[in-house]
Design an enzyme around this catalytic site. Structure first.
Site, PDB file in Angstrom:
ATOM      1  CG  ASP A   1      -1.687   0.899   1.210  1.00 57.01           C
ATOM      2  OD1 ASP A   1      -1.863   1.030   0.292  1.00 57.01           O
ATOM      3  OD2 ASP A   1      -2.035   1.112   2.433  1.00 57.01           O
TER       4      ASP A   1
ATOM      5  CB  VAL B   1      -9.671  -5.088  -0.764  1.00 62.04           C
ATOM      6  CG1 VAL B   1     -10.098  -4.317  -1.517  1.00 62.04           C
ATOM      7  CG2 VAL B   1      -8.402  -5.380  -0.852  1.00 62.04           C
TER       8      VAL B   1
END
Ligand code: IMP
Ligand code: MG
Length: 180
Positions: A105, A155
């Site tokens: 990320d 997610v």
């Protein structure tokens, strides 16, 4: 398949994930042919991906795990500091090592792990991730293998959690923002 309430939509179905993992396993087989590979999983998120990948590989693999503490599953704001909460069982000196991640990320965790592992003298050190969210990258990290690039949404599934839940979903789904 009935989706839990907290999931807004499916990004990748279980079948799509399985097919893509097979493709990436072929790429990895190709690169490491004739060698032995050590897969290092980051607990707990990478467990599902790592086991699927390991099953699909034909090069001989060893596996080891480490755990870090850094990320509060209830918010994306609490990022930054990372420390090893559970170290590897074995040394990695002179081994071909592939760090297996659930998601890269900001890149902060991966960079920290790369630096730490590089200091232990592996023969080679690569990164393989199930999901890559380059839109949120803060530090650049060299991702060698990735299954999917994803949009800037939180997610879950395939190992990724929200407050420790949903890891066992076969698909990758976008969380309903009202539940975040
Ligand atoms: P980093 O920001 O690249 O350091 O990612 C740190 C960790 O945050 C990842 O390994 C995941 O465990 C977690 N994480 C980041 N994004 C998500 C997400 O969308 N869902 C669940 N966990 C996430
Ligand atoms: Mg998490």
């Amino acid at each position: 398949m009935t989706l839990p309430d907290g999931i807004e939509r499916v990004l990748f179905t279980e079948e799509q994930v399985a097919a893509r993992v097979m493709e990436v396993a072929l790429e990895i087989d190709e690169k490491y042919r004739g060698r032995e590979l050590k897969l290092i999983g980051v607990l707990k998120g990478s467990v599902f991906f790592l086991t699927a990948l390991a099953r699909a590989l034909t090069v001989p693999v060893k596996i080891d795990f480490l755990a870090i503490s850094s990320f509060d599953g209830s918010s994306r704001a609490a990022q930054g500091m990372v420390r090893i909460a559970k170290d590897l069982d074995d040394p990695i000196q002179d081994e071909d090592v592939l760090l297996v991640e659930d998601i890269v990320d900001t890149g902060l965790t991966t960079r920290y792990l790369l630096q730490t592992l590089a200091g232990r003298g592996p023969r080679s050190l690569g990164i393989c991730t199930l999901l890559d969210r380059t839109a949120r990258r803060i530090v650049q990290v060299p991702v060698d293998f990735r299954c999917f690039e994803i949009p800037d949404r939180f997610v879950v599934g395939c190992g990724l959690d929200y407050k420790q839940l949903y890891r066992n979903l076969g698909c990758v789904g976008v969380m309903n923002p009202e539940k975040q």
